[in-house]
Design a protein around this motif. Sequence first.
Motif, PDB file in Angstrom:
ATOM      1  N   MET A  38     -42.826  -9.341  36.601  1.00 15.61           N
ATOM      2  CA  MET A  38     -42.332  -8.067  36.105  1.00 15.61           C
ATOM      3  C   MET A  38     -43.337  -6.956  36.378  1.00 15.61           C
ATOM      4  SD  MET A  38     -40.246  -9.015  32.630  1.00 15.61           S
ATOM      5  CE  MET A  38     -39.608  -7.346  32.469  1.00 15.61           C
ATOM      6  N   LYS A  39     -44.611  -7.286  36.359  1.00 10.77           N
ATOM      7  CA  LYS A  39     -45.633  -6.300  36.716  1.00 10.77           C
ATOM      8  C   LYS A  39     -45.490  -5.878  38.181  1.00 10.77           C
ATOM      9  CE  LYS A  39     -49.060  -7.963  33.375  1.00 10.77           C
ATOM     10  NZ  LYS A  39     -50.370  -8.666  33.196  1.00 10.77           N
ATOM     11  N   GLU A  40     -44.923  -6.781  38.979  1.00  6.33           N
ATOM     12  CA  GLU A  40     -44.702  -6.488  40.393  1.00  6.33           C
ATOM     13  C   GLU A  40     -43.350  -5.826  40.640  1.00  6.33           C
ATOM     14  OE1 GLU A  40     -46.859  -6.862  42.938  1.00  6.33           O
ATOM     15  OE2 GLU A  40     -48.341  -7.390  41.399  1.00  6.33           O
ATOM     16  N   GLY A  41     -42.594  -5.563  39.558  1.00  7.78           N
ATOM     17  CA  GLY A  41     -41.362  -4.798  39.725  1.00  7.78           C
ATOM     18  C   GLY A  41     -40.077  -5.484  39.314  1.00  7.78           C
ATOM     19  N   ALA A  42     -40.130  -6.776  38.944  1.00 12.04           N
ATOM     20  CA  ALA A  42     -38.911  -7.423  38.463  1.00 12.04           C
ATOM     21  C   ALA A  42     -38.438  -6.714  37.193  1.00 12.04           C
ATOM     22  CB  ALA A  42     -39.170  -8.897  38.172  1.00 12.04           C
ATOM     23  N   VAL A  43     -37.125  -6.638  36.990  1.00  7.38           N
ATOM     24  CA  VAL A  43     -36.616  -5.887  35.845  1.00  7.38           C
ATOM     25  C   VAL A  43     -36.530  -6.734  34.572  1.00  7.38           C
ATOM     26  CG1 VAL A  43     -35.341  -4.268  37.286  1.00  7.38           C
ATOM     27  CG2 VAL A  43     -34.183  -6.317  36.435  1.00  7.38           C
ATOM     28  N   ASP A  44     -36.432  -8.053  34.740  1.00  7.36           N
ATOM     29  CA  ASP A  44     -36.270  -8.896  33.547  1.00  7.36           C
ATOM     30  C   ASP A  44     -36.439 -10.353  33.948  1.00  7.36           C
ATOM     31  OD1 ASP A  44     -35.755  -9.547  30.894  1.00  7.36           O
ATOM     32  OD2 ASP A  44     -33.998  -8.230  30.774  1.00  7.36           O
ATOM     33  N   PHE A  45     -36.535 -11.216  32.937  1.00  7.65           N
ATOM     34  CA  PHE A  45     -36.473 -12.648  33.199  1.00  7.65           C
ATOM     35  C   PHE A  45     -35.715 -13.306  32.069  1.00  7.65           C
ATOM     36  CE2 PHE A  45     -40.342 -12.302  30.690  1.00  7.65           C
ATOM     37  CZ  PHE A  45     -40.291 -13.400  29.848  1.00  7.65           C
ATOM     38  N   ILE A  46     -35.147 -14.455  32.345  1.00  7.52           N
ATOM     39  CA  ILE A  46     -34.427 -15.200  31.320  1.00  7.52           C
ATOM     40  C   ILE A  46     -34.868 -16.650  31.402  1.00  7.52           C
ATOM     41  CG2 ILE A  46     -32.398 -15.701  32.798  1.00  7.52           C
ATOM     42  CD1 ILE A  46     -30.738 -15.173  30.130  1.00  7.52           C
ATOM     43  N   GLN A  47     -35.066 -17.235  30.241  1.00  6.56           N
ATOM     44  CA  GLN A  47     -35.640 -18.567  30.165  1.00  6.56           C
ATOM     45  C   GLN A  47     -34.563 -19.629  30.031  1.00  6.56           C
ATOM     46  OE1 GLN A  47     -38.932 -18.529  27.460  1.00  6.56           O
ATOM     47  NE2 GLN A  47     -39.037 -20.763  27.337  1.00  6.56           N
ATOM     48  N   LYS A  48     -34.729 -20.727  30.773  1.00  7.54           N
ATOM     49  CA  LYS A  48     -33.817 -21.862  30.666  1.00  7.54           C
ATOM     50  C   LYS A  48     -34.134 -22.635  29.384  1.00  7.54           C
ATOM     51  CE  LYS A  48     -33.868 -22.616  35.696  1.00  7.54           C
ATOM     52  NZ  LYS A  48     -34.317 -23.536  36.756  1.00  7.54           N
ATOM     53  N   PRO A  49     -33.137 -23.170  28.687  1.00 11.19           N
ATOM     54  CA  PRO A  49     -31.706 -22.912  28.898  1.00 11.19           C
ATOM     55  C   PRO A  49     -31.343 -21.546  28.310  1.00 11.19           C
ATOM     56  CG  PRO A  49     -32.007 -24.362  27.015  1.00 11.19           C
ATOM     57  CD  PRO A  49     -33.382 -24.121  27.577  1.00 11.19           C
ATOM     58  N   TYR A  50     -30.420 -20.864  28.934  1.00 12.60           N
ATOM     59  CA  TYR A  50     -30.068 -19.522  28.480  1.00 12.60           C
ATOM     60  C   TYR A  50     -28.597 -19.462  28.077  1.00 12.60           C
ATOM     61  CZ  TYR A  50     -28.679 -19.555  33.407  1.00 12.60           C
ATOM     62  OH  TYR A  50     -28.147 -19.901  34.611  1.00 12.60           O
ATOM     63  N   ARG A  51     -28.301 -18.474  27.223  1.00 10.54           N
ATOM     64  CA  ARG A  51     -26.898 -18.244  26.861  1.00 10.54           C
ATOM     65  C   ARG A  51     -26.257 -17.426  27.982  1.00 10.54           C
ATOM     66  NH1 ARG A  51     -25.709 -14.932  23.389  1.00 10.54           N
ATOM     67  NH2 ARG A  51     -27.711 -13.840  23.189  1.00 10.54           N
ATOM     68  N   GLU A  52     -25.050 -17.794  28.335  1.00 12.43           N
ATOM     69  CA  GLU A  52     -24.368 -17.086  29.416  1.00 12.43           C
ATOM     70  C   GLU A  52     -24.213 -15.603  29.098  1.00 12.43           C
ATOM     71  OE1 GLU A  52     -20.722 -19.191  30.021  1.00 12.43           O
ATOM     72  OE2 GLU A  52     -21.661 -20.716  31.294  1.00 12.43           O
ATOM     73  N   GLU A  53     -23.917 -15.303  27.824  1.00  8.17           N
ATOM     74  CA  GLU A  53     -23.728 -13.906  27.437  1.00  8.17           C
ATOM     75  C   GLU A  53     -25.017 -13.109  27.631  1.00  8.17           C
ATOM     76  OE1 GLU A  53     -23.079 -16.500  25.575  1.00  8.17           O
ATOM     77  OE2 GLU A  53     -20.901 -16.514  25.292  1.00  8.17           O
ATOM     78  N   ALA A  54     -26.146 -13.741  27.341  1.00 10.36           N
ATOM     79  CA  ALA A  54     -27.439 -13.055  27.494  1.00 10.36           C
ATOM     80  C   ALA A  54     -27.715 -12.764  28.965  1.00 10.36           C
ATOM     81  CB  ALA A  54     -28.560 -13.904  26.901  1.00 10.36           C
ATOM     82  N   LEU A  55     -27.408 -13.728  29.818  1.00  9.95           N
ATOM     83  CA  LEU A  55     -27.613 -13.519  31.251  1.00  9.95           C
ATOM     84  C   LEU A  55     -26.712 -12.401  31.764  1.00  9.95           C
ATOM     85  CD1 LEU A  55     -28.860 -14.237  33.958  1.00  9.95           C
ATOM     86  CD2 LEU A  55     -27.109 -16.016  34.228  1.00  9.95           C
ATOM     87  N   LEU A  56     -25.450 -12.410  31.349  1.00 12.93           N
ATOM     88  CA  LEU A  56     -24.518 -11.381  31.803  1.00 12.93           C
ATOM     89  C   LEU A  56     -24.967  -9.987  31.356  1.00 12.93           C
ATOM     90  CD1 LEU A  56     -21.073 -13.146  31.230  1.00 12.93           C
ATOM     91  CD2 LEU A  56     -22.176 -12.656  33.429  1.00 12.93           C
TER      92      LEU A  56
END
Length: 208
Positions: free
Chosen positions: A96-114
């Motif tokens: 994210m310091k290099e410019g990624a906007v976000d990350f999501i950790q496995k296992p993730y909720r589909e709604e959170a990813l969307l």
Amino acid sequence: MSDIQQTVFVVEDDEAVRDSLELLLKSDGKPVKTYENAAAFLEDYSDKMAGCIVLDIRMPGMDGMELQKKLNEKHSILPIIFVTGHGDVPMAVDAMKEGAVDFIQKPYREEALLEKIEAALEQDREQRKSLDEKQEIIRRVKSLTPREHEIMDRMIAGQANKVIAIELEISQRTVEIHRSRVMHKMGTHSLAHLVRMVLSVKDLIDAR
């Protein structure tokens, strides 16, 4: 703003996860294209792509962070959402310091990813709108004659018509005519607006 269709680009080496993400995104009405590794995406990459990237951080061969670095070198503006395992969170923070906007950790909720994907797509839309506006300003600047460009530079520097006339050894009336043409071609009636427009693209103009 350009009407390029936005696509969610999924780069994931696990076939089951890749297929699941494709199904999820299609069911949510989002165009999606999947890649089984980073090299395949990089080979397909074009600066015409619009949307966002859902990128696995750990993959055989080129990993997600290496792909991010190569895309940064290509000046890609595609927002990246990293998908991480628990132990990869520090890596994701670095990404994210290099410019990624976000990350999501496995296992993730589909709604959170969307939700994260929708936010990334909105960012992409805003970035492209800004770029389109800047390209239009550059087009207008290029439409100026050399003399009009010179007059505009002096206007932006705050020189009065009388001073411009003396320094360029032309009549004040001629300066006024050129000034009027500059404002017309740049599509503004305000000197302050003209200054903001030109300053907003200064880096792009200097790089050419």
